[in-house]
Design an enzyme around this catalytic site. Sequence first.
Site, short mmCIF file in Angstrom:
data_model
loop_
_atom_site.label_atom_id
_atom_site.label_comp_id
_atom_site.label_asym_id
_atom_site.label_seq_id
_atom_site.Cartn_x
_atom_site.Cartn_y
_atom_site.Cartn_z
N HIS A 61 -0.39 -2.78 -2.06
CA HIS A 61 -1.71 -2.29 -1.66
C HIS A 61 -2.48 -3.29 -0.81
O HIS A 61 -2.33 -4.49 -0.96
CB HIS A 61 -2.57 -2.00 -2.89
CG HIS A 61 -1.97 -0.99 -3.81
ND1 HIS A 61 -2.15 -1.05 -5.17
CD2 HIS A 61 -1.19 0.09 -3.58
CE1 HIS A 61 -1.52 -0.05 -5.75
NE2 HIS A 61 -0.92 0.66 -4.80
N LYS A 70 -7.60 -11.66 -3.81
CA LYS A 70 -7.46 -11.42 -5.25
C LYS A 70 -7.00 -12.68 -5.96
O LYS A 70 -6.15 -13.42 -5.46
CB LYS A 70 -6.42 -10.32 -5.51
CG LYS A 70 -6.82 -8.97 -4.96
CD LYS A 70 -5.73 -7.94 -5.20
CE LYS A 70 -6.11 -6.58 -4.61
NZ LYS A 70 -5.03 -5.61 -4.74
N TYR A 130 -7.89 -9.19 -12.57
CA TYR A 130 -7.96 -9.85 -11.27
C TYR A 130 -9.34 -9.71 -10.67
O TYR A 130 -10.02 -8.72 -10.82
CB TYR A 130 -6.88 -9.36 -10.31
CG TYR A 130 -6.78 -7.88 -10.07
CD1 TYR A 130 -7.31 -7.32 -8.92
CD2 TYR A 130 -6.13 -7.05 -10.97
CE1 TYR A 130 -7.21 -5.96 -8.68
CE2 TYR A 130 -6.02 -5.70 -10.74
CZ TYR A 130 -6.55 -5.16 -9.60
OH TYR A 130 -6.45 -3.80 -9.36
N ASP A 166 1.92 5.43 -4.33
CA ASP A 166 2.82 4.31 -4.08
C ASP A 166 4.19 4.80 -3.60
O ASP A 166 4.84 4.14 -2.80
CB ASP A 166 2.98 3.44 -5.32
CG ASP A 166 1.72 2.64 -5.64
OD1 ASP A 166 0.81 2.60 -4.79
OD2 ASP A 166 1.66 2.06 -6.73
#
Length: 187
Positions: A61, A70, A130, A166
């Site tokens: 992603h 991140k 995260y 995905d």
Amino acid sequence: MKTILTDLPGVLIIEPRVFPDARGFFFESYHAQRYALAGISSQFVQDNHSCSIKRTIRGLHYQLRHPQGKLVRVIRGTVFDVAVDIRRGSPTFGQWTSVELSAENKRQLFIPGGLAHGFCVTSDVAELEYKCTDFYIADDQHGVLWSDPTIGIQWPVREAILSHNDRGYLPLKLDRDDLPTYEQAAT
């Protein structure tokens, strides 16, 4: 705290200093001044928590208009965590790096904005937390096909559990108009 450079510039593995004793352990999972000294001076604006079962792959992603850096860590279980350089014009375009993150090793992975991120759960269950440098914007969600042979990620599973999105992402190609440029990501 120990900082480990990876093959992708800006992607860092962090090994926090852990203080164990008879009661358990303590460590700082984030300290702005210490992380800035390690090369992570980003301001984080959103924390996320994800729980997935074994063989789940989430990713690869990225957000195009609102790139998210991140800082990823696992609080339960183990994952194979991956960053891929998808920036057109980058000297490391199409290259990837990976690290095992687990509740036991307490490692973290920092992925700067402009790169794709994904992970595969290798334990029965895994929970990730995260921090993100920008907010999630649903209509800015993009991805690269997790099994793209031109990238060649050596995922630790043969049959992955994937979301509908995905499963449908396209392979990484220079002519895609939904990839960040190296210059965009550097700003």
